[in-house]
Design an enzyme around this catalytic site. Structure first.
Site, PDB file in Angstrom:
ATOM      1  N   LYS A  41      -5.460   5.334  -7.408  1.00 51.54           N
ATOM      2  CA  LYS A  41      -5.264   6.788  -7.547  1.00 51.54           C
ATOM      3  C   LYS A  41      -5.177   7.187  -9.016  1.00 51.54           C
ATOM      4  O   LYS A  41      -5.758   8.187  -9.436  1.00 51.54           O
ATOM      5  CB  LYS A  41      -3.985   7.211  -6.829  1.00 51.54           C
ATOM      6  CG  LYS A  41      -4.083   7.125  -5.320  1.00 51.54           C
ATOM      7  CD  LYS A  41      -2.752   7.464  -4.701  1.00 51.54           C
ATOM      8  CE  LYS A  41      -2.779   7.271  -3.196  1.00 51.54           C
ATOM      9  NZ  LYS A  41      -1.431   7.238  -2.621  1.00 51.54           N
ATOM     10  N   LEU A  60       0.883  -1.168   0.000  1.00 47.85           N
ATOM     11  CA  LEU A  60       0.000   0.000   0.000  1.00 47.85           C
ATOM     12  C   LEU A  60       0.917   1.213   0.000  1.00 47.85           C
ATOM     13  O   LEU A  60       2.003   1.177   0.599  1.00 47.85           O
ATOM     14  CB  LEU A  60      -0.888   0.009   1.253  1.00 47.85           C
ATOM     15  CG  LEU A  60      -1.932  -1.102   1.363  1.00 47.85           C
ATOM     16  CD1 LEU A  60      -2.675  -1.014   2.694  1.00 47.85           C
ATOM     17  CD2 LEU A  60      -2.931  -1.025   0.204  1.00 47.85           C
ATOM     18  N   ASP A  61       0.470   2.294  -0.619  1.00 50.90           N
ATOM     19  CA  ASP A  61       1.271   3.524  -0.623  1.00 50.90           C
ATOM     20  C   ASP A  61       1.459   4.015   0.810  1.00 50.90           C
ATOM     21  O   ASP A  61       0.672   3.690   1.698  1.00 50.90           O
ATOM     22  CB  ASP A  61       0.548   4.625  -1.412  1.00 50.90           C
ATOM     23  CG  ASP A  61       0.359   4.244  -2.876  1.00 50.90           C
ATOM     24  OD1 ASP A  61       1.138   3.422  -3.376  1.00 50.90           O
ATOM     25  OD2 ASP A  61      -0.579   4.779  -3.494  1.00 50.90           O
ATOM     26  N   LYS A  62       2.464   4.868   0.988  1.00 47.13           N
ATOM     27  CA  LYS A  62       2.752   5.386   2.330  1.00 47.13           C
ATOM     28  C   LYS A  62       1.520   6.066   2.941  1.00 47.13           C
ATOM     29  O   LYS A  62       1.237   5.927   4.128  1.00 47.13           O
ATOM     30  CB  LYS A  62       3.927   6.367   2.240  1.00 47.13           C
ATOM     31  CG  LYS A  62       4.392   6.872   3.570  1.00 47.13           C
ATOM     32  CD  LYS A  62       5.645   7.720   3.412  1.00 47.13           C
ATOM     33  CE  LYS A  62       6.010   8.377   4.732  1.00 47.13           C
ATOM     34  NZ  LYS A  62       7.157   9.298   4.583  1.00 47.13           N
TER      35      LYS A  62
END
Ligand code: URA
Length: 233
Positions: free
Chosen positions: A188, A102-104
């Site tokens: 996104k 998962l992205d930060k």
């Protein structure tokens, strides 16, 4: 079957003598029950807790983490805090890794395991394990967005995404996105391609495993028996 004190000592956190003392002090529960003594036999996979915290008694370990924003989905990093840093010391020693990334700034469900074959099963491109994300976006979501997701979006750089599901929870900014693949920043980028940049993103589920609503961001728990069974473990 393994003796309880031996099993506690095998975590490396306590000597056999300390383990016996913990049991006698009533600080150890086996499947939620007080054991009779340190020599009790415990079956592999049984949940054993010390002061209410689960310890690891299996060959493979499977955890569900509610990833908070601000930590990265790696096992180590010289500068950034990683998801592994959120675990207690005895678990950090078990070579756990996140199943996918998962992205930060993304929150939500992240499975951590040291079962390589399982990670492969869940991530292999041909498997299409569905992941569901909750997103908040700028701009108003509409049926054309839904249709575009259903059709399969092509991103600005030409990357073709498979058909996906967009469920509008409220046109003013909230939706669920279901994907059967996992390209870089995919949710996104798909929403941005519709002119609806994401302002908040959280993963709710991966295949049969849903994020436990009782887990606060940063909290984790072992997968339950029925969750493991749903993964064929
Ligand atoms: N899609 C994204 O854009 N980010 C994530 O972290 C996961 C899916």
């Amino acid at each position: 079957m393994e003796r309880l004190d031996k099993l506690l000592a095998a975590t490396g956190r306590w000597s056999r003598k300390q383990a016996k003392a913990l049991v006698k002090q009533g600080r150890v529960l086996v499947a939620g029950q007080l054991p009779q003594g340190p020599e009790d036999k415990v079956e592999e996979g049984t949940t054993v807790t010390v002061d209410g915290r689960p310890i690891v008694t299996q060959r493979y370990v499977y955890l569900m983490l509610h990833k908070p924003a601000g930590v990265i989905s790696s096992t180590q990093d010289p500068r950034e805090k990683t998801v592994i840093d959120l675990l207690p010391r005895d678990l950090r020693r078990l070579d756990l890794f996140p199943v996918g990334r998962l992205d930060k700034d993304t929150e939500g469900l992240l499975l951590l395991t040291n079962d390589g074959p399982l990670a492969h099963e869940l991530l292999a491109p041909g498997k299409h394990v569905e992941k569901v994300y909750y997103a908040r976006v700028e701009g108003l979501l509409n049926q054309a967005d839904q249709a575009a997701f259903q059709e399969g979006i092509t991103l600005a750089d030409g990357t073709a995404c498979r058909p996906a599901k967009l469920e509008i929870l409220s046109p003013a900014h909230q939706c669920l996105v279901t994907l059967g693949e996992g390209k870089y920043h995919q949710v996104k980028r798909m929403l941005a391609s519709r002119g609806k940049p994401v302002t908040y993103l959280k993963r709710l589920s991966m295949g049969p495993i849903a994020l436990d609503p009782g887990l606060a961001p940063g909290a984790w728990r072992p997968l339950r028996q029925e969750e493991l069974a749903s993964l064929g473990r």
